[in-house]
Design a protein around this motif. Sequence first.
Motif, PDB file in Angstrom:
ATOM      1  N   HIS A  78       0.856  -1.195   0.000  1.00 20.47           N
ATOM      2  CA  HIS A  78       0.000   0.000   0.000  1.00 20.47           C
ATOM      3  C   HIS A  78       0.886   1.237   0.000  1.00 20.47           C
ATOM      4  N   ASP A 111     -10.975  -6.310   0.660  1.00 22.79           N
ATOM      5  CA  ASP A 111     -12.113  -5.824   1.460  1.00 22.79           C
ATOM      6  C   ASP A 111     -11.705  -5.598   2.919  1.00 22.79           C
ATOM      7  N   LYS A 114      -9.330  -2.611   3.349  1.00 18.94           N
ATOM      8  CA  LYS A 114     -10.080  -1.354   3.241  1.00 18.94           C
ATOM      9  C   LYS A 114     -10.750  -0.987   4.575  1.00 18.94           C
ATOM     10  N   HIS A 115     -11.235  -2.001   5.298  1.00 22.46           N
ATOM     11  CA  HIS A 115     -11.976  -1.721   6.530  1.00 22.46           C
ATOM     12  C   HIS A 115     -11.123  -1.693   7.785  1.00 22.46           C
ATOM     13  N   CYS A 135     -14.170   5.666   5.006  1.00 20.94           N
ATOM     14  CA  CYS A 135     -14.597   4.522   4.206  1.00 20.94           C
ATOM     15  C   CYS A 135     -16.114   4.430   4.158  1.00 20.94           C
TER      16      CYS A 135
ATOM     17  N   ALA B  81      -9.919   4.792   5.375  1.00 20.65           N
ATOM     18  CA  ALA B  81     -10.330   4.707   3.979  1.00 20.65           C
ATOM     19  C   ALA B  81      -9.189   4.264   3.091  1.00 20.65           C
ATOM     20  N   GLY B  83      -6.948   1.848   0.502  1.00 21.57           N
ATOM     21  CA  GLY B  83      -7.271   1.167  -0.744  1.00 21.57           C
ATOM     22  C   GLY B  83      -7.740   2.080  -1.826  1.00 21.57           C
TER      23      GLY B  83
END
Lengths: 144, 83
Positions: A78, A111, A114-115, A135, B81, B83
């Motif tokens: 990332h 997923d 992201k959370h 998010c 947030a 990604g």
Amino acid sequence: MFRVSNEPIDADLLSKGLINSSAGAFVCFEGRVRNHNDGSEVVSLEYEVYEGLAVKEAKRIVEEAKEKFDILDVAGIHRQGHLEIGDIAVWIGVIATHRGPAFSACCYIIDEIKHRLPIWKKEHYKDKEAKWVSCHEGESHGIR
Amino acid sequence: MKEPKKLNIHYYALLREKTGKTEEDIESFATTPLELYRDLAGKYGFPLDSRGIRVSINEEFQSMDTALCSGDCVIFIPQVAGG
């Protein structure tokens, strides 16, 4: 393997690192910076990462994926810092003997990342003040 | 008399911008992260609604009602947030 990078992501290099003679499937997700969000024109993004906890939590997610799905290996990275439109923000690669588990695991990992990872995104707009985006704002419009 | 706890607090994203600092050492009588967050929200103008806020203590996610100890490194995590 999961890490955080200040440098541009080299997807070719990452995919070449996922080598296993038993792997019949390689699936990857590449998240890129897009030029709009919720009707506003986005000109660039800024990612801020609490790296110690992010890497620890990402490793947990990868271990969970290995338990849930029949996969061979995972690589993930990332970005942090300032990114331009089109830049790769996140890259996840999964290899498995068969494609089904590779797709499922890749989807699960992105997923959860992201959370759960402490990573924040600030959007810089063409016509208004920059803001940190949560998010939950994305969730109201479905998976993104 | 009760002694204050010595805490090391790091700030990220919105909270870093609100405080104007990346970290600070403080002495606090707060017994839980929730109490500490409310104190800091009053001091720095953080969002008052703490429902979307998670906390990390010593690099592990913890609940907002965990008991704080002197020497803890505390990081509040507003909605993320990645990604």
